[in-house]
Design a protein around this motif. Structure first.
Motif, PDB file in Angstrom:
ATOM      1  N   UNK A 132       0.828  -1.211   0.000  1.00  0.00           N
ATOM      2  CA  UNK A 132       0.000   0.000   0.000  1.00  0.00           C
ATOM      3  C   UNK A 132       0.861   1.259   0.000  1.00  0.00           C
ATOM      4  N   UNK A 133       1.868   1.282   0.847  1.00  0.00           N
ATOM      5  CA  UNK A 133       2.758   2.443   0.926  1.00  0.00           C
ATOM      6  C   UNK A 133       3.509   2.645  -0.391  1.00  0.00           C
ATOM      7  N   UNK A 134       3.907   1.534  -1.011  1.00  0.00           N
ATOM      8  CA  UNK A 134       4.631   1.642  -2.282  1.00  0.00           C
ATOM      9  C   UNK A 134       3.727   2.181  -3.387  1.00  0.00           C
ATOM     10  N   UNK A 135       2.497   1.677  -3.454  1.00  0.00           N
ATOM     11  CA  UNK A 135       1.573   2.122  -4.505  1.00  0.00           C
ATOM     12  C   UNK A 135       1.144   3.574  -4.321  1.00  0.00           C
ATOM     13  N   UNK A 136       1.148   4.059  -3.097  1.00  0.00           N
ATOM     14  CA  UNK A 136       0.780   5.447  -2.824  1.00  0.00           C
ATOM     15  C   UNK A 136       2.000   6.369  -2.762  1.00  0.00           C
ATOM     16  N   UNK A 137       3.177   5.820  -3.064  1.00  0.00           N
ATOM     17  CA  UNK A 137       4.426   6.600  -3.094  1.00  0.00           C
ATOM     18  C   UNK A 137       4.686   7.298  -1.760  1.00  0.00           C
ATOM     19  N   UNK A 138       4.415   6.597  -0.679  1.00  0.00           N
ATOM     20  CA  UNK A 138       4.546   7.209   0.647  1.00  0.00           C
ATOM     21  C   UNK A 138       5.996   7.564   0.956  1.00  0.00           C
ATOM     22  N   UNK A 139       6.910   6.601   0.772  1.00  0.00           N
ATOM     23  CA  UNK A 139       8.299   6.818   1.187  1.00  0.00           C
ATOM     24  C   UNK A 139       8.964   7.954   0.410  1.00  0.00           C
ATOM     25  N   UNK A 140       8.808   7.953  -0.930  1.00  0.00           N
ATOM     26  CA  UNK A 140       9.437   9.004  -1.734  1.00  0.00           C
ATOM     27  C   UNK A 140       8.813  10.369  -1.442  1.00  0.00           C
ATOM     28  N   UNK A 141       7.481  10.407  -1.275  1.00  0.00           N
ATOM     29  CA  UNK A 141       6.806  11.667  -0.962  1.00  0.00           C
ATOM     30  C   UNK A 141       7.217  12.178   0.410  1.00  0.00           C
ATOM     31  N   UNK A 142       7.383  11.263   1.358  1.00  0.00           N
ATOM     32  CA  UNK A 142       7.782  11.637   2.717  1.00  0.00           C
ATOM     33  C   UNK A 142       9.206  12.188   2.720  1.00  0.00           C
ATOM     34  N   UNK A 143      10.060  11.601   1.928  1.00  0.00           N
ATOM     35  CA  UNK A 143      11.440  12.083   1.836  1.00  0.00           C
ATOM     36  C   UNK A 143      11.492  13.496   1.242  1.00  0.00           C
ATOM     37  N   UNK A 144      10.718  13.725   0.176  1.00  0.00           N
ATOM     38  CA  UNK A 144      10.678  15.059  -0.436  1.00  0.00           C
ATOM     39  C   UNK A 144      10.100  16.088   0.532  1.00  0.00           C
ATOM     40  N   UNK A 145       9.057  15.692   1.270  1.00  0.00           N
ATOM     41  CA  UNK A 145       8.446  16.598   2.244  1.00  0.00           C
ATOM     42  C   UNK A 145       9.441  16.968   3.334  1.00  0.00           C
ATOM     43  N   UNK A 146      10.180  15.990   3.809  1.00  0.00           N
ATOM     44  CA  UNK A 146      11.171  16.246   4.851  1.00  0.00           C
ATOM     45  C   UNK A 146      12.221  17.249   4.375  1.00  0.00           C
ATOM     46  N   UNK A 147      12.642  17.132   3.121  1.00  0.00           N
ATOM     47  CA  UNK A 147      13.630  18.061   2.571  1.00  0.00           C
ATOM     48  C   UNK A 147      13.054  19.475   2.482  1.00  0.00           C
ATOM     49  N   UNK A 148      11.776  19.595   2.093  1.00  0.00           N
ATOM     50  CA  UNK A 148      11.148  20.910   1.998  1.00  0.00           C
ATOM     51  C   UNK A 148      11.080  21.591   3.364  1.00  0.00           C
ATOM     52  N   UNK A 149      10.656  20.827   4.376  1.00  0.00           N
ATOM     53  CA  UNK A 149      10.537  21.399   5.718  1.00  0.00           C
ATOM     54  C   UNK A 149      11.912  21.780   6.260  1.00  0.00           C
ATOM     55  N   UNK A 150      12.909  20.925   6.017  1.00  0.00           N
ATOM     56  CA  UNK A 150      14.271  21.237   6.464  1.00  0.00           C
ATOM     57  C   UNK A 150      14.800  22.492   5.775  1.00  0.00           C
ATOM     58  N   UNK A 151      14.453  22.667   4.492  1.00  0.00           N
ATOM     59  CA  UNK A 151      14.916  23.851   3.758  1.00  0.00           C
ATOM     60  C   UNK A 151      14.296  25.121   4.329  1.00  0.00           C
ATOM     61  N   UNK A 152      13.001  25.061   4.647  1.00  0.00           N
ATOM     62  CA  UNK A 152      12.338  26.227   5.243  1.00  0.00           C
ATOM     63  C   UNK A 152      12.952  26.560   6.600  1.00  0.00           C
ATOM     64  N   UNK A 153      13.190  25.519   7.395  1.00  0.00           N
ATOM     65  CA  UNK A 153      13.758  25.728   8.732  1.00  0.00           C
ATOM     66  C   UNK A 153      15.178  26.281   8.621  1.00  0.00           C
ATOM     67  N   UNK A 154      15.955  25.779   7.670  1.00  0.00           N
ATOM     68  CA  UNK A 154      17.324  26.248   7.489  1.00  0.00           C
ATOM     69  C   UNK A 154      17.330  27.705   7.037  1.00  0.00           C
ATOM     70  N   UNK A 155      16.366  28.077   6.203  1.00  0.00           N
ATOM     71  CA  UNK A 155      16.274  29.463   5.748  1.00  0.00           C
ATOM     72  C   UNK A 155      16.022  30.412   6.916  1.00  0.00           C
ATOM     73  N   UNK A 156      15.114  30.037   7.799  1.00  0.00           N
ATOM     74  CA  UNK A 156      14.835  30.887   8.964  1.00  0.00           C
ATOM     75  C   UNK A 156      16.045  30.944   9.895  1.00  0.00           C
TER      76      UNK A 156
END
Length: 230
Positions: A132-156
């Motif tokens: 289910x997680x693979x078909x919904x692209x959970x892991x790859x989407x979660x990794x991209x989301x983590x990078x986005x949040x880290x980038x915002x936090x690093x900017x601040x």
């Protein structure tokens, strides 16, 4: 799709542990269902477990997907607001920093209660949840989301450090004319010990003027040296 791709999709999406006994589960990015036959006791051994366990696993995977989309929308909104602020030449304000820190804290909390690798202790349940997680692209989407949040936090963090450095630089630069004023006043007082308060004030003001002149000459040189070493 081509015949080869159809074979790959069927191989990826069909869980055939119980196929020799006439039952198979099918998991895709838009559905989960169980194929089985008709025989005595099928409700207790096949249908009810599917409805009570595996449908709930699908709900858990959908919750993860929906949560990722929710966090992604918040990241996109914050990014747009930050870009608008920076385009005006201003720095990141306190409310934006608070929202980013809150978003990061919520994401960390979600990692321990929503974004779980396992929702079932049963081996078949774990395997199907992985599908289910693979078909919904959970892991790859979660990794991209983590990078986005880290980038915002690093900017601040960078802007916060920049603001702190500006304050420290201001304090350091302010010390130049004050130190010059005290130096001139001390020298003048030693040379003219009988001078009155008015003269000491004038000497101090003269020292401040000298310090400001030194500061005006030194500041461009300091910035030039800093830029050269960046």
């Amino acid at each position: 799709p081509s015949l080869r791709m159809r074979g790959e999709i069927l191989s990826r999406c069909i869980y055939d542990r119980w196929a020799p006994w006439g039952t198979a589960d099918v998991i895709t990015h838009h559905s989960i269902f169980r194929l089985t036959g008709e025989y005595e006791g099928i409700m207790d051994s096949v249908v009810n477990p599917f409805n009570s366990i595996y449908v709930q696993l699908a709900v858990g995977a959908l919750l993860q997907r929906a949560s990722i989309m929710s966090f992604s929308h918040k990241c996109a909104d914050l990014s747009k607001r930050i870009n608008r602020i920076l385009n005006t030449g201003k720095g990141i304000n306190a409310p934006i920093k608070y929202e980013i820190e809150k978003l990061r804290a919520e994401f960390v909390d979600a990692g321990s209660c929503i974004f779980l690798d396992q929702l079932c202790a049963q081996e078949q349940g774990m395997e199907e949840f992985d599908m289910l997680r693979r078909e919904l692209y959970i892991d790859s989407s979660l990794e991209n989301l983590s990078k986005k949040i880290d980038s915002l936090y690093e900017l601040t963090r960078i802007y916060t450090e920049q603001e702190e450095n500006n304050v420290l630089n201001f304090i350091a630069y302010l010390g130049i004319p004050l130190a010059a004023a005290e130096l001139v006043r001390g020298i003048a007082q030693a040379a003219y010990p009988g001078a009155g308060l008015l003269w000491q004030i004038l000497w101090a003001l003269g020292g401040i003027a000298i310090g400001l002149a030194v500061f005006a000459v030194a500041k461009p040189l300091i910035h030039k040296i800093k830029n050269k070493h960046k």
